[in-house]
Design a protein around this motif. Structure first.
Motif, PDB file in Angstrom:
ATOM      1  N   LYS A 125       0.812  -1.221   0.000  1.00 46.35           N
ATOM      2  CA  LYS A 125       0.000   0.000   0.000  1.00 46.35           C
ATOM      3  C   LYS A 125       0.847   1.274   0.000  1.00 46.35           C
ATOM      4  N   PHE A 126       1.856   1.315   0.877  1.00 47.45           N
ATOM      5  CA  PHE A 126       2.584   2.565   1.086  1.00 47.45           C
ATOM      6  C   PHE A 126       3.886   2.687   0.305  1.00 47.45           C
ATOM      7  N   VAL A 127       4.424   1.564  -0.171  1.00 46.50           N
ATOM      8  CA  VAL A 127       5.669   1.601  -0.942  1.00 46.50           C
ATOM      9  C   VAL A 127       5.400   1.335  -2.426  1.00 46.50           C
ATOM     10  N   ILE A 128       4.598   0.294  -2.695  1.00 46.97           N
ATOM     11  CA  ILE A 128       4.270  -0.052  -4.088  1.00 46.97           C
ATOM     12  C   ILE A 128       3.062   0.748  -4.586  1.00 46.97           C
ATOM     13  N   GLN A 146      -5.925 -15.568  -6.131  1.00 47.45           N
ATOM     14  CA  GLN A 146      -5.052 -16.633  -5.623  1.00 47.45           C
ATOM     15  C   GLN A 146      -5.785 -17.559  -4.654  1.00 47.45           C
ATOM     16  N   GLY A 147      -7.099 -17.328  -4.496  1.00 48.16           N
ATOM     17  CA  GLY A 147      -7.900 -18.182  -3.637  1.00 48.16           C
ATOM     18  C   GLY A 147      -7.932 -17.771  -2.185  1.00 48.16           C
ATOM     19  N   VAL A 148      -7.495 -16.559  -1.886  1.00 52.21           N
ATOM     20  CA  VAL A 148      -7.484 -16.064  -0.504  1.00 52.21           C
ATOM     21  C   VAL A 148      -8.588 -15.034  -0.335  1.00 52.21           C
ATOM     22  N   GLU A 149      -9.535 -15.314   0.554  1.00 53.24           N
ATOM     23  CA  GLU A 149     -10.633 -14.395   0.811  1.00 53.24           C
ATOM     24  C   GLU A 149     -10.245 -13.475   1.975  1.00 53.24           C
ATOM     25  N   LEU A 150      -9.807 -12.274   1.643  1.00 54.79           N
ATOM     26  CA  LEU A 150      -9.396 -11.296   2.655  1.00 54.79           C
ATOM     27  C   LEU A 150      -9.901  -9.921   2.217  1.00 54.79           C
ATOM     28  N   THR A 151     -10.863  -9.403   2.932  1.00 52.26           N
ATOM     29  CA  THR A 151     -11.499  -8.149   2.508  1.00 52.26           C
ATOM     30  C   THR A 151     -10.611  -6.949   2.779  1.00 52.26           C
ATOM     31  N   ARG A 186      -7.273  -3.305  -4.703  1.00 52.18           N
ATOM     32  CA  ARG A 186      -6.519  -4.073  -5.693  1.00 52.18           C
ATOM     33  C   ARG A 186      -5.853  -5.282  -5.036  1.00 52.18           C
ATOM     34  N   GLN A 187      -5.361  -5.094  -3.826  1.00 56.50           N
ATOM     35  CA  GLN A 187      -4.787  -6.219  -3.094  1.00 56.50           C
ATOM     36  C   GLN A 187      -5.855  -7.277  -2.816  1.00 56.50           C
ATOM     37  N   GLU A 188      -7.051  -6.802  -2.494  1.00 53.87           N
ATOM     38  CA  GLU A 188      -8.164  -7.715  -2.251  1.00 53.87           C
ATOM     39  C   GLU A 188      -8.455  -8.559  -3.497  1.00 53.87           C
ATOM     40  N   GLN A 189      -8.482  -7.894  -4.651  1.00 49.24           N
ATOM     41  CA  GLN A 189      -8.740  -8.595  -5.909  1.00 49.24           C
ATOM     42  C   GLN A 189      -7.624  -9.584  -6.238  1.00 49.24           C
ATOM     43  N   ASP A 190      -6.383  -9.175  -6.007  1.00 48.29           N
ATOM     44  CA  ASP A 190      -5.244 -10.038  -6.312  1.00 48.29           C
ATOM     45  C   ASP A 190      -5.248 -11.271  -5.417  1.00 48.29           C
TER      46      ASP A 190
END
Length: 209
Positions: free
Chosen positions: A32-35, A49-54, A41-45
């Motif tokens: 979030k703060f460096v990239i 990959q099969g990880v449900e993290l809101t 977008r992280q949620e979508q990525d």
């Protein structure tokens, strides 16, 4: 006969009651703060990959981990900073898309405080505030007694007797450089702006040496 059960000592969680790991929180913060990858977008990525993290969970992790682990470090750095003889200060505008007080985009400020180049400790601290009121600097620098190195913002001159405001030669030199552009090349060397610019350059040479 009873079979004894031996438990492996559990490491202290980075957030009590959460399954967040230090590595996961650090990765999300870095993204979030460096990239500059926003949480949605992280949620979508992660979902791909099969990880449900809101994004709400990730946001809560960032806020809580910052409060528990980073704020104490920040406050300690501030304590060290205000013991310095010279502090550089500046503030810049920051657009905030939405807040509880104002749901539409608005202008806020990010205040910056750092040690001078002569300091043994290199400390740089940011302080987000919704406005440019000088009370923000006054509250942050409470307990400081020394030189404030800043630009031409007049607010710093209202800080009180404990503060000695000193100007920035980079800001000063810029104005002479701009004035020199308005003068013909034949007249620049002997003009007031040309002489002033040469003086600034001599100071820069001494500082570099």
């Amino acid at each position: 006969m009873e079979t004894p059960i031996v438990k492996t000592p559990q490491e202290k969680p980075v957030i009590k009651g959460s399954f967040a790991s230090p590595e996961a929180v650090a990765h999300i913060m870095t993204q979030k703060f460096v990239i500059y990858s926003p949480l949605y977008r992280q949620e979508q990525d992660l979902k791909r990959q099969g990880v449900e993290l809101t994004r709400q969970t990730m946001s809560n992790w960032i806020l809580k981990a910052s409060q528990l682990w980073l704020e104490p470090i920040y406050e300690k750095l501030r304590e060290l900073l205000i013991k310095e003889e010279v502090i550089h200060a500046d503030e810049t505008t920051l657009q905030v898309l939405k807040t509880k007080e104002k749901p539409t985009p608005k202008k806020a400020y990010m205040w910056l405080y750092r040690t001078s180049g002569c300091s043994e400790k290199n400390i740089v601290l940011y302080d987000y505030k919704p406005n440019r009121k000088i009370e923000n600097a006054e509250n942050f620098l409470e307990g400081f007694n020394g030189y404030i190195h800043a630009d031409g913002y007049q607010g710093y001159h209202k800080l009180g007797d404990n503060f000695t405001v000193v100007g920035c030669w980079a800001h000063c030199r810029r104005k002479f450089a701009e004035a020199l552009e308005m003068i013909s090349k034949d007249e620049r060397a002997n003009s007031t702006a040309g002489i002033a610019l040469d003086y600034c350059n001599q100071l820069y040479a001494i500082e570099k040496k």
